[in-house]
Design an enzyme around this catalytic site. Structure first.
Site, PDB file in Angstrom:
ATOM      1  CE  LYS A 251      -3.750  -1.869   2.906  1.00 45.19           C
ATOM      2  NZ  LYS A 251      -4.889  -1.626   2.006  1.00 45.19           N
TER       3      LYS A 251
ATOM      4  NE  ARG B 249     -11.130  -9.660  -1.942  1.00 42.03           N
ATOM      5  CZ  ARG B 249     -11.513  -8.713  -2.822  1.00 42.03           C
ATOM      6  NH1 ARG B 249     -11.973  -9.051  -4.015  1.00 42.03           N
ATOM      7  NH2 ARG B 249     -11.444  -7.446  -2.480  1.00 42.03           N
TER       8      ARG B 249
END
Length: 532
Positions: A309, A383
């Protein structure tokens, strides 16, 4: 001289809120020296009327203090809007021979706007009162107490005021040294006047249980990741669950490897802090209810892995385990409230870091249920841990209802902003029940579509699934994430709550606090309370 803050313990309790059948005219709480402020409600003027509308207790307070509160409200240009507040600091007499009308009474009178008087407005009023009363000992108020109310309306109003007050009373935990003479930031004990009967007291107790759950989520999410490793979070869950008399099981790397939790292990492989899987279970003493399993994403810090990120996006990532905190707070709150249903929280915990063992874009993982998944972006790790936990919960826990909650996608925030969670379910009854619980609790959820045409986004040529789309033309990142998760819930009645937007706030507003908001626990507890 300095002292260390005591606000570092996890599982703190909010201030006390009690109900009292007395009135401002009769209660001894105003004269026994224990109360620091009296708060009374005002509402917007009716059509054709210029004056604020005084509500229950306002006229009594004006008469007892000898103060024209209507004139003060007019001078302060109050509108009666929900959460509007004005604190009147009353002077003390100079000299023993001077007697003022309010001598011997609490030295603060607080005018609080209640808007329409709906629960959402009363929560805002309670929140404003909490922020204005930090450092005091006790506040008494007639907020939400109207003479014409029946028991049900009185209970609803009392709960709303109490919840708003307790939620805004929250102060984040801190490891900073605090000066011994620094003013307290804690909110006062609250007494709700003008309530008779057991229902308002029970409703306030329910509101305090819900607020306590939110405080726990906020505390856990606000804890820095230098402390909050997966092992630490698992230890906190075990400590709190054991204290509450709940069954708890913690799986370490050894068990995760032996049982084939490929997603959790891959996400945690790059970190020096090994992953965990925690289950906490509440079983009510009387059989016959439903079994609700809540799976919460527990990424204790998210660097993005090899798909790293930007720095700015990494700063709030200590809160990326909020879903797990919500699941834990929900099962603890269910036990505290004695809900009639079995509740199991499943917490897949990992730190998504960068290291020699990090999983890579292009890798193919084998999940707990044998499904193979092609990795396209290591920053879509949530996920993967959810998929393992959902598949395991479906196969081993036999839930009647399976719900997952996660700070999952930035796309949900772009689509719905900061006030709504994205809610996905093919079961319309479950979606409607969760949305209704959101409306009642003030934690709003918007039912989103699971667009079948987007299913191609999670197809792969080298595995059973790909966990994020490569083709950018599809869009709908929150939808495609939900479509991926749907593959791991079997035929269960299932819902997915993407709370990436409302789980974090940049400033205090009403009952929401800056930083970790604790969103989701009150919604799920209200759902469990309403479930039949």
């Amino acid at each position: 001289m300095a002292r260390t803050s005591s606000r570092s313990s996890i599982g703190r309790l909010p201030p006390e809120v009690t109900v009292d059948g007395g009135s401002i005219a009769t209660t001894t709480l105003l004269t026994d020296g224990s109360t620091d402020a009296v708060a009374v409600p005002v509402a917007p003027a009716r059509a054709g009327d210029d004056a604020l509308r005084p509500l229950q207790g306002t006229a009594e307070a004006a008469a007892r203090y000898g103060v024209d509160l209507a004139e003060i409200g007019e001078r302060a240009r109050l509108t009666g809007a929900a959460g509007e507040i004005y604190v009147l600091q009353l002077p003390r007499p100079v000299g023993s021979s001077v007697t003022l009308p309010w001598s011997g009474l609490p030295p603060r009178l607080v005018l609080v706007g209640v808007g329409s008087g709906r629960p959402a407005d009363l929560r805002r009023a309670g929140a404003a009162l909490a922020r204005s009363s930090r450092g005091l000992r006790r506040v008494v108020t007639t907020l939400g107490a109207e003479a014409h109310q029946d028991d049900s309306a009185s209970a609803t109003a009392a709960r709303a005021v109490a919840e708003g007050y307790l939620l805004a009373a929250y102060v984040p935990p801190s490891s900073a040294a605090v000066a011994a003479d620094a003013p307290s930031r804690d909110a006062a004990e609250l007494v709700l006047l003008g309530r008779d009967g057991m229902r308002p007291a029970a409703a306030v107790a329910e509101g305090r249980t819900a607020a306590t759950a939110t405080w726990l989520v906020r505390d856990l999410a606000a804890t820095p990741s230098s402390t909050k490793t997966p092992a630490w979070l698992a230890d906190q869950a075990k400590r709190l669950a054991t204290k509450a008399g709940l069954e708890v099981v913690v799986r370490t790397t050894r068990e995760l490897t032996a049982e084939g939790f490929g997603g959790i292990l891959a996400v945690g492989a790059g970190s020096a802090s090994s992953p965990r899987l925690v289950t906490v279970s509440w079983t009510p003493p009387t059989a016959g209810g439903r079994h609700v399993v809540v799976v919460g994403k527990g990424i204790t810090f998210d660097t993005g892995g090899l798909s790293i990120k930007p720095r700015e996006a990494m700063v709030p990532m200590k809160t990326d385990m909020t879903g797990a905190a919500v699941a834990l707070a929900t099962v603890l709150g269910a036990a505290a409230a004695g809900v009639a249903h079995r509740v199991t929280a499943v917490l897949p915990l990992a730190e998504n870091h960068v290291g020699g063992a990090s999983y890579r874009p292009g890798d193919v993982l084998t999940m707990w249920d044998g499904t193979t998944v092609e990795i396209a972006n290591t920053d879509a790790e949530g996920r993967l841990v959810l998929a393992d936990a959902l598949a395991w919960a479906d196969a081993t826990l036999d839930p009647d209802v399976l719900i997952d909650v996660a700070t999952l996608t930035g796309a949900a925030t772009l689509g719905l902003g900061k006030q709504h969670a994205a809610l996905y379910s093919v079961d319309d009854d479950l979606a409607a029940a969760l949305a209704a619980a959101g409306d009642a609790s003030g934690e709003l959820a918007w039912h989103m579509p699971l667009v079948e045409e987007y299913e191609e986004a999670v197809s792969s040529q080298v595995a059973d699934l790909r966990h994020v789309p490569v083709d950018k033309h599809i869009g709908g990142g929150s939808i495609t994430a939900a479509l991926f998760l749907r593959h791991f819930v079997g035929k269960r009645t299932w819902a997915h709550l993407d709370i990436a937007g409302p789980a974090r706030a940049t400033s205090d507003k009403h009952e929401v606090t800056e930083g970790a908001t604790g969103f989701g626990a009150r919604l799920l507890l209200r759902y469990l309370d309403d479930l039949r």
